[in-house]
Motif scaffolding. Structure first.
Motif, short mmCIF file in Angstrom:
data_model
loop_
_atom_site.label_atom_id
_atom_site.label_comp_id
_atom_site.label_asym_id
_atom_site.label_seq_id
_atom_site.Cartn_x
_atom_site.Cartn_y
_atom_site.Cartn_z
N ASP A 1 0.62 -0.64 0.12
CA ASP A 1 0.42 -0.12 0.39
C ASP A 1 1.09 1.48 0.29
OD1 ASP A 1 0.53 -1.19 2.75
OD2 ASP A 1 -0.38 0.75 3.21
N PRO B 1 -2.18 7.92 -1.03
CA PRO B 1 -3.58 8.84 -2.29
C PRO B 1 -2.93 9.80 -2.73
CG PRO B 1 -4.11 8.85 0.31
CD PRO B 1 -3.34 8.17 -0.01
N VAL C 1 -3.79 2.77 -0.07
CA VAL C 1 -4.25 2.68 -1.26
C VAL C 1 -3.48 0.93 -1.33
CG1 VAL C 1 -5.21 3.27 -3.00
CG2 VAL C 1 -5.62 4.90 -1.30
N LYS D 1 -7.74 1.50 2.74
CA LYS D 1 -8.70 2.56 2.37
C LYS D 1 -9.29 1.55 1.14
CE LYS D 1 -10.91 6.44 1.65
NZ LYS D 1 -11.79 6.60 3.40
N ASP E 1 -5.83 0.31 -5.26
CA ASP E 1 -6.21 1.78 -6.86
C ASP E 1 -7.54 1.12 -7.87
OD1 ASP E 1 -4.52 2.12 -9.98
OD2 ASP E 1 -2.70 3.15 -8.81
#
Length: 224
Positions: free
Chosen positions: A50, A53, A61, A115, A118
């Motif tokens: 991750d 973002p 993300v 969260k 992609d």
């Protein structure tokens, strides 16, 4: 039927697939369930999957590369009918969808975390996005287990009584009728006489009426 589930928490899926109907389906060789640790497909020493973002905002993300590496490795070995992403904004799982998926041969399921993932993973690889309800969980592992359970039990040979799945709630767009077993009288609470009558036509009519009544009371939207 084969499921390949891609996740950062493979241990979370050990128990759901090691018991009851899913365990029996695997022992019979009717279904294969393979869980892949996403961290094994990273390109960095830290095994991180991750990052922050783009554009700012809260949360982390999931990156495209680990998913791509794992998916493409699996695709090099066999053809997949579906690549499913479990997400709250997907199409809500229902019995009709489970029936359809039970006719597939090879399925990949992607489990999101943090969260989210992609968007390019969804655009390039995913063929179907499924939700298990209008709420958010910590990850896609439990929803993935729900999909596998709902689908595998429909495969011929998995259930001891194959007709059982055909009479489940939602199969005929109605909820199931009330069910009873022994004893016929428990502390004054008795089984409906019709079920003890031995008349299959009357029993079937009673079950239909009760199923219709229950659906009208609890899920009138199914009748609409």
């Amino acid at each position: 039927m084969r499921f390949d589930i891609i996740t950062v928490l493979p241990g979370l899926l050990e128990s759901p697939f090691a018991h009851s109907i899913l365990q029996r389906a695997q022992k019979k060789g009717i279904a294969e369930i393979h869980v892949h640790n996403l961290r094994e497909y990273t390109n960095n020493k830290q095994k991180s999957v991750d990052d922050y973002p783009y554009g700012g905002g809260s949360g982390m993300v999931m990156q495209i590369e680990p998913f791509s590496n794992c998916i493409e490795k699996l695709q090099a070995e066999r053809v997949y009918d579906e690549i499913i992403f479990m997400t709250p904004d997907g199409v809500t799982l229902n019995q009709e969808m489970a029936n359809e998926l039970s006719g597939k041969e090879n399925i990949i399921i992607l489990c999101g975390h943090y969260k989210g993932i992609d968007q390019r993973i969804r655009d390039i690889y995913v063929t179907r996005e499924i939700s298990v309800g209008d709420y958010v969980l910590s990850g896609g592992e439990l929803p993935a287990a729900i999909v596998v359970d709902a689908v595998v039990r429909l495969i011929p040979g998995v259930l001891n009584d194959e007709t059982s799945a055909l009479s489940d709630s939602f199969q005929g767009e109605l909820l199931d009728a009330p069910l009873y077993t022994r004893p016929a009288d428990w502390k004054g609470h008795k089984v409906p006489d019709i079920l003890l009558s031995g008349d299959p036509v009357k029993i079937e009519n009673w079950r239909y009426e009760e199923a219709l009544k229950r659906t009208q009371e609890r899920r009138p939207d199914l009748l609409d």
